[in-house]
Design a protein around this motif. Sequence first.
Motif, PDB file in Angstrom:
ATOM      1  N   UNK A  59       0.882  -1.257  -0.571  1.00 18.60           N
ATOM      2  CA  UNK A  59      -0.341  -0.062   0.156  1.00 18.60           C
ATOM      3  C   UNK A  59       1.186   1.315  -0.093  1.00 18.60           C
ATOM      4  N   UNK A  60       0.365   2.347  -0.716  1.00 16.54           N
ATOM      5  CA  UNK A  60       1.371   3.816  -0.514  1.00 16.54           C
ATOM      6  C   UNK A  60       0.479   4.544  -0.211  1.00 16.54           C
ATOM      7  N   UNK A  61       0.184   4.519   0.711  1.00 20.53           N
ATOM      8  CA  UNK A  61      -1.039   5.501   1.377  1.00 20.53           C
ATOM      9  C   UNK A  61      -0.690   7.493   0.643  1.00 20.53           C
ATOM     10  N   UNK A  62      -2.233   7.726   0.633  1.00 20.40           N
ATOM     11  CA  UNK A  62      -2.608   8.945   0.116  1.00 20.40           C
ATOM     12  C   UNK A  62      -3.778   8.961   0.537  1.00 20.40           C
ATOM     13  N   UNK A  63      -3.997  10.472   0.786  1.00 16.80           N
ATOM     14  CA  UNK A  63      -5.976  10.325   1.034  1.00 16.80           C
ATOM     15  C   UNK A  63      -6.714  10.958  -0.134  1.00 16.80           C
ATOM     16  N   UNK A  64      -5.785  11.060  -1.594  1.00 20.59           N
ATOM     17  CA  UNK A  64      -6.549  11.261  -2.711  1.00 20.59           C
ATOM     18  C   UNK A  64      -6.635  10.221  -3.370  1.00 20.59           C
ATOM     19  N   UNK A  65      -5.241   9.178  -3.166  1.00 21.12           N
ATOM     20  CA  UNK A  65      -4.983   8.567  -4.542  1.00 21.12           C
ATOM     21  C   UNK A  65      -3.997   7.470  -2.991  1.00 21.12           C
ATOM     22  N   UNK A  66      -4.405   5.815  -3.471  1.00 26.11           N
ATOM     23  CA  UNK A  66      -4.204   4.998  -2.267  1.00 26.11           C
ATOM     24  C   UNK A  66      -3.741   4.096  -3.248  1.00 26.11           C
ATOM     25  N   UNK A  67      -2.597   4.411  -3.571  1.00 21.30           N
ATOM     26  CA  UNK A  67      -2.569   3.168  -4.574  1.00 21.30           C
ATOM     27  C   UNK A  67      -1.893   2.213  -3.665  1.00 21.30           C
ATOM     28  N   UNK A 118       2.681  -4.717   3.243  1.00 21.84           N
ATOM     29  CA  UNK A 118       3.957  -3.755   3.259  1.00 21.84           C
ATOM     30  C   UNK A 118       2.666  -2.012   2.608  1.00 21.84           C
ATOM     31  N   UNK A 119       3.516  -1.338   4.236  1.00 15.25           N
ATOM     32  CA  UNK A 119       2.740  -0.176   3.065  1.00 15.25           C
ATOM     33  C   UNK A 119       4.215   1.054   4.084  1.00 15.25           C
ATOM     34  N   UNK A 120       3.850   1.765   2.949  1.00 16.11           N
ATOM     35  CA  UNK A 120       4.843   3.063   3.005  1.00 16.11           C
ATOM     36  C   UNK A 120       5.029   4.204   3.632  1.00 16.11           C
ATOM     37  N   UNK A 121       5.947   4.244   4.316  1.00 14.11           N
ATOM     38  CA  UNK A 121       5.956   5.356   5.384  1.00 14.11           C
ATOM     39  C   UNK A 121       6.481   6.812   4.809  1.00 14.11           C
ATOM     40  N   UNK A 122       5.686   7.407   5.778  1.00 11.06           N
ATOM     41  CA  UNK A 122       5.681   8.766   5.122  1.00 11.06           C
ATOM     42  C   UNK A 122       7.149  10.083   4.769  1.00 11.06           C
ATOM     43  N   UNK A 156      10.781   2.925   4.221  1.00 14.64           N
ATOM     44  CA  UNK A 156      10.783   4.534   3.654  1.00 14.64           C
ATOM     45  C   UNK A 156      10.534   4.562   2.368  1.00 14.64           C
ATOM     46  N   UNK A 157      10.112   5.091   2.012  1.00 13.62           N
ATOM     47  CA  UNK A 157      10.649   5.022   0.074  1.00 13.62           C
ATOM     48  C   UNK A 157      11.182   5.151  -0.571  1.00 13.62           C
ATOM     49  N   UNK A 158      12.970   5.133   0.171  1.00 18.65           N
ATOM     50  CA  UNK A 158      14.310   4.705  -0.126  1.00 18.65           C
ATOM     51  C   UNK A 158      13.906   3.209  -0.843  1.00 18.65           C
ATOM     52  N   UNK A 159      13.483   2.232   0.814  1.00 18.47           N
ATOM     53  CA  UNK A 159      13.828   1.295   0.907  1.00 18.47           C
ATOM     54  C   UNK A 159      12.181   0.257  -0.355  1.00 18.47           C
TER      55      UNK A 159
END
Length: 160
Positions: A59-67, A118-122, A156-159
């Motif tokens: 999961x790539x979290x967001x409030x407009x788009x959640x991938x 798995x979820x991406x950190x902010x 993290x985004x880098x991972x």
Amino acid sequence: MEWRRERQGEFCPAGTHWDSPGGGGAKTEVTGLHPSGFLCYNGCRMQQRGGKNVRILGIDPGYGTIGYGVVRFDNMKFTPVQYGAAKTAPGTPMHLRLCEIYDDICTLVDTFHPDEVAIEELFFSKNVTTGIQVAQARGVILLALAQKGLHPVSYTPNQV
């Protein structure tokens, strides 16, 4: 929930381990190779399943788009199952967007029955207001996963 990667000193998210930084510090022994290339220690949920037919929800979290993406791991091979995005409408009050996100995550879990998540950190550097809204959405996602009995692992985004 972390495992040490032998060469790069990174952590593996596959299960709960006593050798994790917050887990009590007792050393566990290597019991195999994790599908992601990390060393498995005793207690790995993927190791316990023999690395067969494991479904992973990312999961790539967001409030407009959640991938999101769902993959299946079987016989040392990853196969895509489905990927996409859940969207909330701009202009909708935030509390209603969060309700939509919660419902969408519950639907994903009920549809695909993942073994691991798995979820991406902010990460945000400029717009703190946007960062706070994404953090609220991420919190709702984590709540939905916890209520479904899942133990998400953060990257993290880098991972990623």
